[in-house]
Design a protein around this motif. Structure first.
Motif, PDB file in Angstrom:
ATOM      1  N   LYS A  52       0.846  -1.191   0.000  1.00  0.00           N
ATOM      2  CA  LYS A  52       0.000   0.000   0.000  1.00  0.00           C
ATOM      3  C   LYS A  52       0.880   1.240   0.000  1.00  0.00           C
ATOM      4  CE  LYS A  52      -4.120  -1.917   1.884  1.00  0.00           C
ATOM      5  NZ  LYS A  52      -5.377  -1.501   1.413  1.00  0.00           N
ATOM      6  N   HIS A  64      -3.746   3.620  -0.239  1.00  0.00           N
ATOM      7  CA  HIS A  64      -4.341   2.944  -1.393  1.00  0.00           C
ATOM      8  C   HIS A  64      -3.465   1.784  -1.827  1.00  0.00           C
ATOM      9  CE1 HIS A  64      -6.264   2.920  -5.463  1.00  0.00           C
ATOM     10  NE2 HIS A  64      -7.307   3.300  -4.753  1.00  0.00           N
ATOM     11  N   THR A  69      -2.987   2.143  -7.606  1.00  0.00           N
ATOM     12  CA  THR A  69      -2.400   3.478  -7.736  1.00  0.00           C
ATOM     13  C   THR A  69      -1.603   3.585  -9.034  1.00  0.00           C
ATOM     14  OG1 THR A  69      -2.260   3.640  -5.339  1.00  0.00           O
ATOM     15  CG2 THR A  69      -0.927   5.171  -6.612  1.00  0.00           C
TER      16      THR A  69
END
Length: 129
Positions: A52, A64, A69
């Motif tokens: 993350k 995220h 991403t």
């Protein structure tokens, strides 16, 4: 009085088009800076070994998924490339229109486009390259 109105109309149209050209150039620079920031972020994410990452969306900080991403950044990169290319092609037309208004010849070589891969292959098959 009629001549003054024509001159004023001409000057307004030239200034308006020149202002559009300058604003398009500024927009291209800003989009290019954003594209470079995205490219830097993608490079840093590719080095990361975490699952993350922290992402800022406006003024909000979100944790995220790394792969999601990357996908978001790649989609943004593609959209930025499209927007920049569109602005550049419109800019060429606007510059030629401005030169027409100023009664100057068009910029030589401004509207040149590179040969496509198919055209290059055809030329090399014919022995011209």
């Amino acid at each position: 009085m009629d001549d003054q109105a024509k001159v004023l109309k001409y000057l307004v149209s030239v200034e308006k088009l020149a202002d559009e050209i300058l604003s398009d150039k500024r927009e291209i620079v800003l989009l290019d800076k954003r594209r470079n920031h995205n490219r830097e972020a993608l490079r840093e994410l590719s080095k990361s070994c975490q699952e993350k990452c922290w992402v800022t969306v406006g003024s909000v900080l979100i944790k995220h998924n790394l792969e999601a991403t990357k996908a978001l950044l790649l989609a943004d990169q593609n959209q930025l490339n499209i927007d920049i290319n569109k602005l550049r092609s419109e800019l060429k037309v606007k510059v030629n229109n401005l030169r027409d208004l100023e009664m100057q010849p068009p910029v030589p070589g401004l509207m040149l486009v590179p040969l496509s891969q198919k055209e290059t292959q055809g030329l090399s098959n014919a022995g011209l390259l």
